[in-house]
Design a protein around this motif. Structure first.
Motif, PDB file in Angstrom:
ATOM      1  N   GLY A   1      16.401  48.154  12.822  1.00 30.86           N
ATOM      2  CA  GLY A   1      17.544  48.862  13.354  1.00 30.86           C
ATOM      3  C   GLY A   1      18.056  49.947  12.418  1.00 30.86           C
ATOM      4  O   GLY A   1      17.486  50.226  11.359  1.00 30.86           O
ATOM      5  N   ILE A   2      19.173  50.566  12.823  1.00 29.06           N
ATOM      6  CA  ILE A   2      19.768  51.655  12.058  1.00 29.06           C
ATOM      7  C   ILE A   2      20.189  51.184  10.667  1.00 29.06           C
ATOM      8  O   ILE A   2      19.999  51.874   9.663  1.00 29.06           O
ATOM      9  CB  ILE A   2      20.981  52.246  12.800  1.00 29.06           C
ATOM     10  N   LYS A   3      20.750  49.983  10.604  1.00 25.51           N
ATOM     11  CA  LYS A   3      21.213  49.468   9.318  1.00 25.51           C
ATOM     12  C   LYS A   3      20.046  49.283   8.353  1.00 25.51           C
ATOM     13  O   LYS A   3      20.130  49.640   7.169  1.00 25.51           O
ATOM     14  CB  LYS A   3      21.946  48.147   9.521  1.00 25.51           C
ATOM     15  N   GLY A   4      18.949  48.716   8.865  1.00 23.20           N
ATOM     16  CA  GLY A   4      17.773  48.529   8.018  1.00 23.20           C
ATOM     17  C   GLY A   4      17.186  49.839   7.550  1.00 23.20           C
ATOM     18  O   GLY A   4      16.828  49.996   6.373  1.00 23.20           O
ATOM     19  N   PHE A   5      17.097  50.823   8.465  1.00 27.70           N
ATOM     20  CA  PHE A   5      16.567  52.130   8.085  1.00 27.70           C
ATOM     21  C   PHE A   5      17.468  52.803   7.064  1.00 27.70           C
ATOM     22  O   PHE A   5      16.982  53.438   6.114  1.00 27.70           O
ATOM     23  CB  PHE A   5      16.415  53.016   9.324  1.00 27.70           C
TER      24      PHE A   5
ATOM     25  N   PRO B   1      11.480  45.855   2.572  1.00 31.58           N
ATOM     26  CA  PRO B   1      11.381  44.392   2.525  1.00 31.58           C
ATOM     27  C   PRO B   1      11.966  43.759   3.793  1.00 31.58           C
ATOM     28  O   PRO B   1      12.909  44.309   4.377  1.00 31.58           O
ATOM     29  CB  PRO B   1      12.233  44.038   1.293  1.00 31.58           C
ATOM     30  N   PRO B   2      11.430  42.630   4.232  1.00 28.42           N
ATOM     31  CA  PRO B   2      11.886  42.028   5.496  1.00 28.42           C
ATOM     32  C   PRO B   2      13.348  41.601   5.465  1.00 28.42           C
ATOM     33  O   PRO B   2      13.973  41.487   6.520  1.00 28.42           O
ATOM     34  CB  PRO B   2      10.947  40.822   5.655  1.00 28.42           C
ATOM     35  N   GLU B   3      13.900  41.364   4.282  1.00 25.94           N
ATOM     36  CA  GLU B   3      15.307  40.941   4.181  1.00 25.94           C
ATOM     37  C   GLU B   3      16.269  41.991   4.718  1.00 25.94           C
ATOM     38  O   GLU B   3      17.414  41.684   5.063  1.00 25.94           O
ATOM     39  CB  GLU B   3      15.658  40.631   2.720  1.00 25.94           C
ATOM     40  N   TRP B   4      15.811  43.240   4.779  1.00 31.28           N
ATOM     41  CA  TRP B   4      16.699  44.310   5.246  1.00 31.28           C
ATOM     42  C   TRP B   4      16.660  44.483   6.756  1.00 31.28           C
ATOM     43  O   TRP B   4      17.384  45.324   7.298  1.00 31.28           O
ATOM     44  CB  TRP B   4      16.341  45.616   4.541  1.00 31.28           C
TER      45      TRP B   4
END
Length: 243
Positions: free
Chosen positions: A100-104, A94-97
């Motif tokens: 970058g590394i944190k999102g992955f 989801p786009p809210e995440w």
């Protein structure tokens, strides 16, 4: 254009889900018909050939625990979670995440959590229902019969010492348990029941894909997969009956 493609894929997943249920119920009905029309030993027969399935050996508790640990925490669920997280990263879902590394990391953790919850649900409910949810290769020959066997086995389990086949409530519920926990546990608030059902459909299709790979790709003790210590214990080394 993308939204139309997603809508079509959702409809196809729902249609396949309904087809699976109808096929599984048909197999169970035929099995029950055989067992009620003859002596009790017929429950060990195959519905198509009528021959006794003398190869079935019910897995021990130790084997089931080992399978659960491997399926829930082994290299396959980790690799699958990483692969799916990569796709989610590319599609920003989801786009809210964010990226970058944190999102992955969030996407990877989410996918692995879904897999663990699904596996735990299947094994836990199977234990409660006294079912064997391992995959058994078909004794049949021919690509289509084997494919049909693999597909139907997605929602079929074995029960009793004779290993007669039944429609499996644990196998059906497990893929959706993981997605429900994810949607209401850590996904953004805009996600709801429809999203849980959609994600559960994808998990069910992934489980079906595992069965198909176990049916058509050799994974015995001398295979390359086994030598790499990646042999999927979801599949049994014993062949099952024809479907």
């Amino acid at each position: 254009m993308l939204s139309k493609a997603v809508s079509k894929s959702r409809r196809a997943a729902v249609l396949l889900f309904v087809t699976l249920i109808l096929l599984a119920l048909s197999v169970q009905a035929r099995s029950q018909s055989l067992s009620s029309s003859t002596d009790p030993s017929v429950t060990a027969r195959t519905p198509t050939s009528g021959t006794l399935d003398l190869t079935y050996l019910r897995p021990t508790e130790g084997i089931k625990v080992r399978n659960y640990v491997y399926e829930g925490f082994g290299p396959y669920p980790i690799a699958g979670a990483a692969f799916t997280a990569g796709i989610n990263q590319l599609t920003d879902s989801p786009p809210e995440w964010n990226q970058g590394i944190k999102g992955f990391s969030r996407r990877f953790g989410s996918n692995l959590g879904i897999a663990i919850v699904g596996t735990s649900t299947r094994y836990g409910l199977a234990e409660a229902f006294k079912e064997d949810t391992l995959y058994y290769r078909c004794q049949c020959s021919g690509a289509f019969p084997r494919l049909r066997h693999a597909v139907i086995s997605t929602v079929i389990a074995r029960r009793g010492s004779d290993g007669h086949r039944v429609f499996s409530f644990p196998a059906l519920v497990a893929p959706y348990a993981g997605s429900v926990v994810a949607v209401y546990g850590w996904y953004p608030n805009r996600f709801g029941a429809k999203d849980a059902f959609r994600m559960g459909n994808y998990s069910l299709l992934a489980y079906m894909g595992e069965n198909i790979s176990l049916e058509f790709f050799y994974s015995g003790p001398h295979s390359l997969i086994a030598r790499m210590h990646l042999n999927n214990l979801h599949g049994s080394t014993i062949k099952g009956p024809n479907q």
